[in-house]
Each structure stands twice: as C-alpha cells, then as structure tokens.
Design an enzyme around this catalytic site. Structure first.
Site, PDB file in Angstrom:
ATOM      1  N   ASP A 417      -0.222  -6.244 -10.157  1.00  0.00           N
ATOM      2  CA  ASP A 417      -1.381  -4.199  -9.735  1.00  0.00           C
ATOM      3  C   ASP A 417      -0.979  -4.569  -7.907  1.00  0.00           C
ATOM      4  OD1 ASP A 417      -3.262  -2.513  -9.466  1.00  0.00           O
ATOM      5  OD2 ASP A 417      -4.559  -3.594  -8.761  1.00  0.00           O
ATOM      6  N   LYS A 418      -1.324  -4.060  -7.141  1.00  0.00           N
ATOM      7  CA  LYS A 418      -0.850  -3.611  -5.943  1.00  0.00           C
ATOM      8  C   LYS A 418      -2.607  -3.508  -5.201  1.00  0.00           C
ATOM      9  CE  LYS A 418       0.001  -0.265  -3.243  1.00  0.00           C
ATOM     10  NZ  LYS A 418      -0.847  -0.652  -1.740  1.00  0.00           N
ATOM     11  N   THR A 419      -3.053  -2.632  -5.110  1.00  0.00           N
ATOM     12  CA  THR A 419      -4.338  -2.624  -4.480  1.00  0.00           C
ATOM     13  C   THR A 419      -5.212  -3.746  -4.864  1.00  0.00           C
ATOM     14  OG1 THR A 419      -4.391  -0.720  -4.121  1.00  0.00           O
ATOM     15  CG2 THR A 419      -6.129  -1.402  -3.852  1.00  0.00           C
ATOM     16  N   LYS A 586     -12.082  14.966  -1.255  1.00  0.00           N
ATOM     17  CA  LYS A 586     -11.440  13.888  -0.723  1.00  0.00           C
ATOM     18  C   LYS A 586     -10.904  13.503  -2.304  1.00  0.00           C
ATOM     19  CE  LYS A 586     -14.219   9.689  -0.068  1.00  0.00           C
ATOM     20  NZ  LYS A 586     -14.722   8.969  -0.117  1.00  0.00           N
ATOM     21  N   GLY A 698      -1.526   2.609  -9.068  1.00  0.00           N
ATOM     22  CA  GLY A 698      -1.711   4.206  -9.243  1.00  0.00           C
ATOM     23  C   GLY A 698      -1.206   4.949  -8.036  1.00  0.00           C
ATOM     24  N   ASP A 699      -0.848   3.771  -6.647  1.00  0.00           N
ATOM     25  CA  ASP A 699      -0.706   4.829  -4.951  1.00  0.00           C
ATOM     26  C   ASP A 699       0.429   4.857  -5.108  1.00  0.00           C
ATOM     27  OD1 ASP A 699      -3.380   3.165  -4.424  1.00  0.00           O
ATOM     28  OD2 ASP A 699      -2.199   1.378  -3.005  1.00  0.00           O
ATOM     29  N   ASN A 844      -8.932  -0.320 -14.287  1.00  0.00           N
ATOM     30  CA  ASN A 844      -7.874   0.285 -14.392  1.00  0.00           C
ATOM     31  C   ASN A 844      -6.750  -1.031 -14.691  1.00  0.00           C
ATOM     32  OD1 ASN A 844      -7.823  -0.290 -11.677  1.00  0.00           O
ATOM     33  ND2 ASN A 844      -6.860   1.066 -11.613  1.00  0.00           N
TER      34      ASN A 844
END
Length: 1133
Positions: A417-419, A586, A698-699, A844
């Site tokens: 994952d990234k974040t 947002k 998901g970014d 996630n």
C-alpha cells in the site's frame, strides 16, 4: 392509539410467523428480532411472550473434559503421516511381524501425546479466559434498582450500567450517557486494534428515567461485520403516537470495547454470548500452507515408493529363494500343520506387510513434531528482535502465524500500500487553492509530529479570491469533518489522538486537542486555524467556530453523510443562524468533479494535478445551498433510508448520491504525507534481492507516481508504460480496441524486444538495458479483468501479466480493496506459482493481506485491522528488510536443512536393515534391537537437529542485510528441489552401504575378543547402529557454522546419552522383558580393540567425502561464510 399499537405488534408477530414458515420450520432464525427493553411489554399487548435468546456465556474453547480425547484423536489422525503409522501399528498388533508393536507405537504415542498436550494447554487457557469473562460482575437495572450479576446471566433486553474504563459485557444499544451532548467515547482496540476514540450517540427521546421507558427494538439478526448494524426503536409514550427512531452502528456498543472519557452509560442488551459481534469474529483466517510443506509431501511420496519397493523386492526374493529344494522347509525347521494349510497368497501378503513394518522407519513421523516445534519456537526470535521495537508506540513485532516463517525467505512479489505504508500517514497542511488562486502558508517551520501549528500570517500567491469565497472555503474546512474537540485542564499537555497515536502539541489559546479517526481531518482543521477560522467543538448537534473577527458562529448539524471508499467523499448538512441550509462536501477529485458545474473544474484542476505531481494528497471542497423543498426531500429520504431494515446501506448510498449533485466547487487542499523512515533504502534492498515491487493504492496517479520516484522504484531512466483511462480515450477508437492495441504495443516493447532476463543481475549492473515501469488505474484494470463479452479475457490477462513481470516496478492507482486482492490472486496463480507478500496498514488492505501467501500489517494510523488480519505485524516499513533478508533467509535455510537431514538420517538407518535381509534368508530378522528402533528418532538424533534449526546462522545477519543478492541464492525453493534431495539421498545410500559392508568386513574374522568368543548378530547390529548414530550426528556438527553452548550441549550430550543408555539398557536384567537381546552386548563389544578400530575408521570413511569437500573448497577472506554457503547450494543443486 392502543389499537394502533396492538395492530403494530400483531403485524410484527404475523411477519415473524410468516418468515419462520417460509424457512421450512427447521430454520428458526429470521431476518430480524424484536427486543423488549427491560422485559416490559409495550402498552396494548394482550399477551407478552418473551422470545428466547442465547445467554451471555462466551465459549471460545474447542474441547470439554468429555470430548477432548475422541475429538483430538480424530483431528490428529486426519493427518496422513499419523494415520499411516497407526495402520503400521495395527498391522504389528494383528500380524506376526518381526518387530514389536512398541517400535512404531511408542514414537506415534509420543507425537500424538506432545501435540495433544500442546492443544490441550492452549484450550485450557481459553477455558480460563472464558471463565474470567463469564464470571465478571456487572450492574443490571431491575425495577429501577441496580443489581449486581455475573456477566453470563445477562439476557437480551436487560438494561446494563457501564462505568468509565470498563468493557461492555455484551452488544448494547446506547440509551443514556452522563455527557451533556448525549454521546460517549469508546475504544475498540480488542476488536479491530483501533485505539482511537470513537463517538457513539444515544437514541433520542428515550427520556432520563429508564425505568419508565416502554420501547421495543427491531433489529437484524446477529452478523459478524463490526461496522454494520441496522435496526429501529419504537418508543411508546402515554397519550402519544409511538415514535420510531433509526438505529445504526453509531448507537451500538460492542462487547469487548472500552468506555472512555464518559463517567457512566446505560444500554440495552441486543446481542449476547456467542451472538455478539466479537464472538462471531472468533473464526480464524483460512489456513495458509508454506511451499516447504508441499516439498515434504513430494519427498514423502518418493520415500513411500522406496519403502514399498523394498518390501516387494524382499517378498519376491524370499519366495524365489524358498522355491529351491530344501530351502523352504529345512530339516531343522519343519513347518507346522497350520503353516502348511495357510493359503500361499495370504502368506505372501502377510510377509509383504511384515517387510513394510520392518522398513517403515524410513518415513520420519517425528519430523512433523520437530518441524512444528521449530516453527513455533523460531517465531519467538522475531518477537524478541530488539531492532523491531519502536520507542514511539512502545511496541515491537507481532507474530500471528508461525507456520509461514520459512516462506519469508522465498518471497518473489511484494504488494505494498502507499499511504501509511510507504508514507507515514502523518499529515501536514501545505497549501490550498480557493477559486483558482493558490494560498501557501508563509511560516510553515514549526512542526510537531508532522503537524504545523504556527498561527502566522497567510501569504496569498499571485492574486487572491474574493473575501466571500475565502471565508466560505474556510468554513467548509471547519465544518465538513467528524473531528471531536477534547477539552483539557490548565495543567495538561494537549494531545491530538489519531487512531491511538498521541501527537503532543504546545498548549493552544483555547486549551484543546483533537480526536479524529483520520489524520487528514486534523490537518485540515489545523490548516483552517492558520487562516483565522478555529473549530471550537460540537455540543448538542451545534457546531461552533470562531471566525477571523473573533466572533463565534453556530451551525446546527442536521446530517452527516459519512465517508466510504466507494464514494470517496463525505458531506455534512448544516443550518445557519439565519436559517440557510448548506451542504459542504469534500473528497477525491475523481468523485467531486463529476458532481460540480463543469465550468468551475478547469481552474481548480491544474492546481490539483500540480499538487499531486509534487506528491501531496489532494481533496476538493464543494458546497451547495439547499432550498427548503430540497432539504425536506433530502431529510425525508435520509430518515427513511436509515429506518430501513433491508438494504439500508444501498438506500443510503442512493440518497447520498442524489443529494451530492449540482454542487459548486470552491477549492482544493494539499496535505503532505511524508515518506516512511528508510522507505527508499528498504525498497532498493528488496529489489536488489530479486523481488518485484507492486504499489497498490487508492490515491491519484500523480501523487502515487511521485512517491514511487521518491522510493526509487522508478528511476530517472525508467520508461513508464501507462494504461489508464487517459491513455485509452484517444477519441479515435473504442476503449476495448484501444486497450488491446496498447497492451500489444507494451508487450512488444517490454517483453518481445527486451533482452532475456538474467537471474541474479541487479538493476545497477543492468542499467545498459532499458528499464520499464508500468502504471494502471482501477477503471482500466476492470476492463482487463472483465472485458466485453466478445473479447478474450485470458488474452488480456496474459498480456497484462507478462508486461508487469518484465517491468522493474508496477504502480496500480485508484484501486478498490477488492481489486487489490484480485491482482494478488492473479499473480499468485500465474505460471510458477510465485510466493507473494502483501503489506499494508489500513482496513482497505485487509483483502490483499489475506489473499497473499504472507500478509504483513503495519501498526500505523489507519487502525489495526491490517495488523489483526496479518501473519506478521511491525511498527515500521523499514523492518521488512530485516524480516525478509535476514530472518526469512535463515528460517528457510534452517528448515530446508532440517527436512533433508531427517530423510537422510532415516535412509542411513533403514538401508542396513534392508541389506541384512539378503544375509538372513529374507526371514524379516531385525538388525537393531527394539529399543534402538524406538529411540533413534525420539532421543538419539532429535535434539541436535532441533537446536540446529533454531540457532544456525550460516551467514551473519549483518552480512545478509548488506548483501541483498544473497537472498536470490535460495530463491524458488532452491534447497528443497529434487537435485539437493537426490544429493542427500545418494549420501544416505553411500553411508548406509559403508556402515553395513564395513562391519561385515570386520565380521569376516568372527573371533574378535581376546578370549576367542564369537560376536553374534546383535553385536553386528549394535556396531552398525553405533557407527550410524555417531556419523549422522557428526555430519550435523560439520554443517554447523554458528556454534553456541546449546549446540555443544545437545550434540555431545546426545552422543553421551546414547553410550550411557546402551550400557544401562544392556547392563541390567529387566523383569518386564521376555527376551533381553542386548544383555551385556554393548559392554562386550567395546572390550574388543577391533570393534573400536572399525567404529572409528567407518565414521571417518563415511564422512570423508564431506571432509574433503570442506577442505578443498575452504574459502579465505572476510566473506568466507557466504562463499561456503553459495558453494554448498550450487553443489547440491
């Protein structure tokens, strides 16, 4: 009113009956349950018949005193090896076999007993925990009085009192709280690992006196999802129509959660005992099996074939030999009448079984116990590793699954994952864009744990937006969130709590900290503070903010449209003092842009794309003014959807999408998420070890791409192959046509025209060749995985996979959680079945963590669900390097050596027994005494290999970490392939032949004692066994590179124990033995100088090939160990 109530209850009972009838009678559970609060019938009910629900007893144990033995034995004999040895044992009992049933029965009994004790102890701990939970004292309201009860006696419908820092004894609907705003805070760390404070709300209109409350709850039947709950409460008041209130997860307090920052609450029990959500989540994850176990099964089949072949050969040769005249019935051994009458084929079958029993020790049953102990004990070395301890959160490594230790040394693909994994998930507000104008804070230097808290002036770049737009944007930042303000005393240091991570802040003017479930939200609220708008908190559905003029503004919070990963946005509906109704929203640009006016998008888009390119996380902010009619329709639709018992989430989603349309885009925010400590170095090391890195996030693509460059996954010279919606929409052809066109083009460039890939060549050495990186987004992946009906799905996937496998790194952006799992599954099931590892920190990521062979959870800020569902968990990404390159490498080498060594030593053990049959007329005469047969694997040779498999370090950890390429030496199960297996098998055959024929050569002169006495067959077998035990133990000593006092103790101690046991066993007349074959045999044997000489010479000759190889290939220099190891693997492979 009474008639209406009667009709309502009657209709519910009728529906209950109808559903039960439709289920066929046997299925008593229906889709909903009705609960009477306080067991009080609602007004107008003629007959109150309470429904029977399960009690509040928790049973997590697997066994009882009565069923432990049969249930445990049944489970253990489902293992093929155990069942095989049970059959052998029964054959020994039934058929007249050459060896005692004890020889196979005792090792089997040992294995079964050890496993049963381990499982019984673990179950006893579960019983003990259950007892503590079930007997815990709780307070229940009965007729207005507080009564103490044991937790297990709580019933559905009881009103329970819980005080601060207590855990909830069952699943409760919150009725009353001591907090003024009718909320309470809870932590669910024991359920999902999330230690942030979650806010829960009381049901409105329940009144202050609970003993006067007449109400029923209608809710769904128990189900395990912690985050879903659907129900409604019917409140009956005198002289009034019954009120209906919707119930959702925000009203449900889960068993196991803890009450925080709230003095006391009252709740009604809706699910108890084994129907609570915590209990329904007890079932474990699907069992993962390592590649080593598959290799063991393959080797077992080979040795089983050898065993059957030996038995067939001996049986055949026996009857061939007996067919000669005089051999079948010599004069000194006449057959009995019973033997003469025995059917010949039955006799042949029993002889075959007897030989199977005689040679069955070639199958190492004790290996399974040793492997289990090695895995279980070995996992503690990960837990104890001080390098994995993080002082910030005061936690170290966590091992949830010890069965996969060796798999850590075989990883070929890493999905990350990234974040929160590659980045810190530690957000700092950088800038914002309002109406197309950029606003960057001038003084952004004062940082505490990644949050900028300076209240300096704002520097408007270029021009500035209108004052009205500015203030509208800042109000949106202050209102569109779920942040809670935590008041503190004058002496307290403020903490921002985000999923349990406390960010210490200097005291602000208002003495407040923030409680939030996401660090993004805290960063945005603090960003608004820089520009003069301060969020003061939420009190009784009233949100307060202080504007630039220091005036307090109040907004009535009407609805919160919660964030979810599908919509990728959240909204609030508020009402101003002047009566205006506003919706603030947002979310990600991809979810906001289609829902705002098209002409507003362009001036914001370029800022969003620039921020994303710089690696910032971006959110777009929009608003909408609702007319009275629009709000009335939205309010009615949302309330109706929230009251639905069936498909509530789908109906809410539809209403959210309906309300969040035709909005006006105000601006966008940019928040920086910094790289994890040593993230780039870790990724570089993993790539150097030959692993393929895939980033699944998901970014936005631009944000993720910049992170990949920062982590060195993409280099400056890397050519990026992009397969996204943007590249598919060229306007000239259909999406599907363009997709296959691009796939074929990329396949030609990355696969067909690329030079052949060489194993072991690192990126720095192969820089002359063009390096490719691949980028795909979620929408395009859906087309690849699920193409149009006329397209060839397998062709799409095959091309996609081949391109990805030839790229240095792959970036998958805009991924849904399910798509992450699909990608992992696709690679896992591809040609060669590569070993996959997934690492993530959020809910996630759970799907891909469960899908991969090895799942790693990061103890990050997005909750602990990833940790709870993982096989291993760590505080930081940098720990992955040591886990794989050092621990994983060593675990694999150790267990590979353990498996090969077990088969080798058992082949050495049984081959002389097989050869002996050629010299005893195939009479099934055992070569070794029954005690030796029984104790060879249990006592004489088990401890040295267990110590070796736990402590061996053929290469120092520091060298393994500095030389990532060493990981590739053991890749693709290198030490458990058929060639190394053949090497060990040939070595076992050579040494077995040496043992038998060496001792036979000694016995060519039978008078080996000074007094001229002759050695017998038991002396022959004992000498062979002595040479065997010393040789296989010394072979292990030669293979040991890392000596500790434990190794010395078990190796020399095992040899000493064998000598002591032989003297002891043969030196006493044992009254329970009918025949004592070894009486003084060992002592007499050692009285012969010839026997001593032969034992020493045979041990040396057996080990001579290994000694010569070690001497001739002895490397010199500082890195001698790894050179020796690489040479060893190459020799075996």
């Amino acid at each position: 009113m009474v008639n209406d109530s009667q009709f309502e209850v009657a209709s519910r009972n009728e529906r209950h009956f109808t559903l039960s009838f439709q289920c066929g009678g046997d299925e008593k559970r229906v889709d909903s349950r009705t609960i009477y609060i306080g067991h009080r019938p609602c007004p107008g009910t003629e007959a109150y018949i309470p429904t029977k629900f399960c009690d509040n007893r928790i049973v997590s144990s697997k066994y009882t005193v009565w069923n432990f033995l049969p249930k445990n034995l049944f489970e253990q004999f489902r293992r093929i090896a155990n069942f095989y040895f049970l059959i052998i044992f029964l054959v020994q009992v039934i058929v007249d076999t050459p060896t005692s049933p004890v020889t196979s029965g005792l090792p089997l009994f040992f294995v079964i007993t050890v496993t049963a004790i381990k499982q019984g102890y673990e179950d006893w701990l579960r019983h003990k925990a259950d007892y503590e939970v079930n007997k815990y004292q709780v307070i229940v309201l009965e007729d207005g009085r507080s009564v103490k009860k044991e937790s297990e006696k709580i019933k559905v419908g009881d009103v329970v009192e819980v005080v601060e820092d207590e855990t909830f004894p069952c699943d409760l609907i919150l009725l009353q709280s001591t907090r003024e705003d009718d909320t309470c805070f809870v932590t669910t760390a024991s359920l999902d690992g999330e230690s942030n404070h979650k806010t829960h709300y009381t049901v409105p209109d329940t009144g202050r006196e609970l003993q006067d409350l007449n109400a029923t709850i209608e809710c769904e039947q128990p189900q395990p999802d912690l985050y879903k709950f659907v129900g409604r409460m019917h409140i009956y008041k005198p002289e009034q129509e019954p009120g209906v209130r919707s119930l959702g997860p925000e009203n449900l307090l889960l068993k196991g959660a803890t009450l925080k920052n709230t003095k006391k609450i009252y709740g009604v029990a809706v699910y108890t005992g084994m129907e609570t959500k915590m209990a329904l989540n007890y079932q474990g994850k699907s069992q993962k099996r390592s590649a080593v176990e598959k290799s063991i099964n393959g080797f077992l089949l080979v040795y089983l074939s050898i065993l059957i072949s030996k038995a067939v050969v001996c049986t055949t040769l026996k009857y061939v030999w007996q067919s000669k005249e005089g051999q079948d019935e010599p004069w000194y051994n006449q057959k009995t009448q019973k033997e003469k009458d025995t059917y010949m084929y039955l006799k042949m079958f029993t002889d075959f079984l007897s030989f199977m029993v005689l040679f069955n020790f070639i199958i190492p049953v004790s290996m399974y116990v040793t492997v289990e102990m090695q895995k279980f004990l070995g996992s503690f070395f990960i837990t104890w590793d001080k390098d994995f301890f993080d002082p910030e959160i005061q936690e170290g490594a966590l091992v949830n699954t010890s069965d996969l230790n060796e798999e850590l040394g075989q990883v070929e693909y890493v999905f990350t994952d990234k974040t929160g994994t590659l980045t810190q998930n530690n957000m700092e507000f950088i800038e914002c864009c309002i109406d197309g104008f950029q606003y960057r804070h001038k003084d952004a230097t004062s940082e505490v744990d990644g949050f900028t808290v300076t209240d300096g002036p704002a520097d408007k770049l270029h021009q500035k937006a209108g004052l009205e737009k500015e203030e509208l944007f800042l109000r949106a930042m202050c209102l569109c969130h779920t942040v809670q303000v935590k008041e503190s005393g004058p002496e307290e240091t403020l903490l921002d709590q985000v999923d349990g991570i406390d960010a210490r802040l200097p005291q602000l003017e208002e003495e407040r900290g923030f409680i939030a479930s996401s660090p993004d939200e805290v960063a945005l609220v603090k960003g608004a503070m820089r520009y003069g708008f301060t969020f003061l908190g939420l009190e009784s559905k009233c949100m307060k903010i202080r504007n630039r003029q220091n005036d307090i503004e109040e907004y009535e919070l009407l609805h919160v449209l919660n964030f979810d990963p599908v919509r990728r946005r959240m909204s609030v509906i508020v009402r101003t003092k002047s009566g205006e109704t506003l919706l603030f929203c947002k979310g990600a640009d991809s979810s906001i842009f289609p829902r705002v006016k098209p002409e507003e998008v362009d001036r914001i888009r370029r800022h969003v794309e620039r921020n994303a390119t710089e690696g910032y996380r971006t959110l777009c902010v929009a608003y909408k003014q609702l007319s009275a009619e629009e709000y009335a329709a939205a309010d009615s639709g949302l309330k109706t959807a929230r009251l639905a018992l069936q498909d509530r989430e789908e109906k809410l989603m539809a209403m959210y999408n309906l309300v969040e349309t035709d909005m006006s885009l105000i601006g966008a925010t940019a928040v920086e998420d910094r790289l994890q400590e040593e993230a780039a170095e870790t990724m570089e090391a993993l790539q150097g070890a030959g692993m393929k890195i895939w980033v699944l996030t998901g970014d936005k693509m631009e944000t993720a791409k910049s992170t990949c460059y920062a982590c060195r996954l993409f280099q400056r010279g890397t050519e990026l192959l992009e397969l996204t919606v943007r590249t598919l929409e060229d306007g000239r052809s259909k999406r599907e046509d363009r997709l296959i066109e691009l796939l074929r083009d990329y396949h030609r460039r990355a696969v067909q025209d690329a030079p052949p890939f060489k194993e072991g060549v690192t990126r720095s050495w192969s820089s002359a060749n063009q390096e490719y990186g691949f980028i795909i987004d979620g929408a395009t992946l859906s087309l690849v995985m699920n193409p149009a009906r006329d397209a060839d799905a397998s062709l799409y996937r095959s091309l996609f996979l081949q391109i990805c496998q030839n790229c240095a790194a792959v970036l998958c952006c805009r991924m849904a959680p399910l798509q992450k799992a699909q990608i992992v599954k696709m690679v896992k099931n591809s040609k060669g079945s590569p070993i996959t590892l997934s690492i993530g920190d959020g809910a996630n990521d759970v799907s891909m963590i469960l899908e991969a062979h090895v799942g790693i959870g990061i103890k990050g800020k997005e909750g602990r669900q990833a940790v709870r569902n993982s096989d291993y968990a760590f505080p930081k990404l940098k720990h992955l390097k040591k886990l794989l390159l050092a621990h994983g490498h060593l675990y694999y080498v150790r267990i590979a050596h353990l498996v090969q060594y077990f088969f080798y030593k058992n082949l050495c053990f049984i081959l002389p027994q097989f050869l002996y049959q050629f010299f005893c007329g195939y009479s099934q005469q055992p070569l070794y005494d029954a005690a030796y047969l029984t104790m060879y694997n249990i006592c004489f040779t088990s401890m040295p290999i267990l110590a070796f498999s736990l402590l061996e370090q053929h290469i120092a950890m520091e060298i393994l970490l500095d030389n990532a390429a060493l990981y590739r030496v053991i890749a693709k199960n290198a030490m458990l392939r058929w060639r190394p297996f053949l090497y060990w098998t040939v070595l076992g055959i050579f040494q077995g032949l040496m043992f038998f024929f060496g001792v036979r050569f000694l016995f060519s002169n039978p008078a080996l004692q000074d007094n001229g006495q002759v050695f017998g067959n038991w002396s022959f077998g004992t000498i062979v066994f002595t040479v065997l035990v010393f040789t296989v133990t010394l072979k292990l000593a030669m293979d040991t590179r890392h000596w500790t006092w434990i190794n010395h103790f078990v190796i020399w101690g095992s040899l000493a124990f064998y000598v002591f046991f032989s003297f002891f066993w043969g030196g006493i007349i044992w009254p329970f033995l009918k025949q004592q074959r070894l009486y003084f045999v060992f002592a007499n044997m050692l009285s012969s100088v010839s026997a001593w000489l032969v034992i020493i010479i045979l041990i040396l000759l057996s080990l001579l090939p290994e000694i010569l190889l070690a001497v001739l290939r002895k490397p010199r220099g500082p890195h001698s160990r790894q050179v020796t190891f690489i040479a060893l693997v190459k020799r075996e492979d």
